[in-house]
Design a protein around this motif. Structure first.
Motif, PDB file in Angstrom:
ATOM      1  N   ARG A 108      37.560  35.670  49.367  1.00 32.72           N
ATOM      2  CA  ARG A 108      36.979  36.945  49.765  1.00 32.72           C
ATOM      3  C   ARG A 108      36.376  36.818  51.158  1.00 32.72           C
ATOM      4  O   ARG A 108      36.076  35.724  51.611  1.00 32.72           O
ATOM      5  CB  ARG A 108      35.924  37.393  48.759  1.00 32.72           C
ATOM      6  N   MET A 116      29.106  43.961  48.276  1.00 31.65           N
ATOM      7  CA  MET A 116      28.842  43.796  46.856  1.00 31.65           C
ATOM      8  C   MET A 116      27.385  43.424  46.614  1.00 31.65           C
ATOM      9  O   MET A 116      26.715  43.969  45.723  1.00 31.65           O
ATOM     10  CB  MET A 116      29.765  42.724  46.272  1.00 31.65           C
ATOM     11  N   TRP A 138      33.271  43.451  40.291  1.00 31.49           N
ATOM     12  CA  TRP A 138      34.512  42.833  40.801  1.00 31.49           C
ATOM     13  C   TRP A 138      35.681  43.168  39.875  1.00 31.49           C
ATOM     14  O   TRP A 138      36.806  43.405  40.344  1.00 31.49           O
ATOM     15  CB  TRP A 138      34.353  41.326  40.922  1.00 31.49           C
TER      16      TRP A 138
END
Length: 216
Positions: A108, A116, A138
Motif C-alpha cells: 500500500r 485510512m 480495508w
C-alpha cells in the motif's frame, strides 16, 4: 543555525557567533498541544493573538491535511503559516520514518495509509477497536463497498477513499491502518454506551443500531 535571533541589548561579535552556532534564538515560545484527530482548521484556531505573524488563511489553504503530526510543540511567537507547516510535517516524517519499510512491504502507499488512519482516528478511540475497524474498512474497499463512515458523509455516496485525509491521525491510528486485524465483521457502530459494536450482516447491524443508539 539559520533563524531569527532576539538581542536584548547590543552584543559583541563573539557572543553573536556563539549564539548562531548553537541556535540560541532567545525568542519566546508557546506550548501548543495538537490532539489526535484535529483538522487543519482546528489546528489553525489554536493560533491566537500570541502569534501576530500567523496567517490563518494561508495555513488553511497550504497545510496538508493528514500530515500535521498531533503532538506537543513549543512554537515561537514569531511563527508564520509556512514555518508552522514545516515544523508539523517534519515531525510527521520523523515519527513515521520507522514504518516506511513496513508500508512498502504492505503493498500500500503512504497516502492511503494516512487516509485510512484519519478515518480510524475519527471513528474509534481504543487501540483494539482501531485495529478491528481497520480490518473492516480495508475489507470493504476490497469488496468495492462504500466505506460509509459518519465522519465523512461522502463515503455513503461514493466508493473508495475520500480525496484526502479527513483529519490528522496519531501514530496509533497509523499503525492500526498498517496492521489491520482480520475478522468476519463488515459493520460497526459506536453506541450510546460508548462501546463499539460489530456485526457480520446488514440486518444484524440495523438491529444493533436500534438497540444501542437512541433516536435523536
Amino acid at each position: 543555525k539559520a533563524g531569527q535571533y532576539f538581542m536584548h541589548r547590543p552584543q559583541n561579535t563573539f557572543v553573536v557567533a556563539w549564539r548562531v552556532f548553537h541556535g540560541d534564538y532567545d525568542i519566546e515560545t508557546v506550548r501548543l498541544t495538537i490532539p489526535e484527530g484535529f483538522t487543519v482548521s482546528d489546528i489553525s484556531e489554536l493560533f491566537d493573538e500570541r502569534f501576530p505573524f500567523f496567517d490563518h488563511a494561508s495555513f488553511i489553504s497550504e497545510a496538508p491535511e493528514g500530515y500535521l503530526f498531533p503532538d506537543t510543540y513549543f512554537v515561537p511567537v514569531n511563527a508564520t503559516a509556512s514555518s508552522t507547516i514545516v515544523l508539523f510535517t517534519n515531525n510527521f516524517d520523523r515519527k513515521i520514518s520507522g514504518l516506511l519499510g513496513e508500508i512498502r512491504n504492505s503493498g500500500r502507499v503512504l497516502g492511503d495509509i494516512v487516509k485510512m488512519a484519519s478515518i480510524i482516528e475519527s471513528e474509534v478511540k481504543l487501540k483494539e477497536d482501531k485495529e478491528i475497524v481497520s480490518g473492516i474498512l480495508w475489507q470493504r474497499l476490497k469488496l468495492n463497498m462504500p466505506l460509509q463512515v459518519d465522519s465523512d458523509p461522502d463515503t455513503y455516496k461514493y466508493t473508495g477513499f475520500p480525496p484526502k485525509p479527513i483529519s490528522n491521525p496519531g501514530l496509533e491510528s497509523i499503525v492500526a491502518a498498517l496492521h489491520p486485524v482480520a475478522t468476519s465483521y463488515l459493520y460497526f457502530l459506536t453506541g450510546d454506551d460508548g462501546q463499539t459494536h460489530y456485526s457480520r450482516t446488514f440486518d444484524e447491524h440495523v438491529a444493533k443500531k436500534l438497540k444501542y443508539i437512541k433516536k435523536r
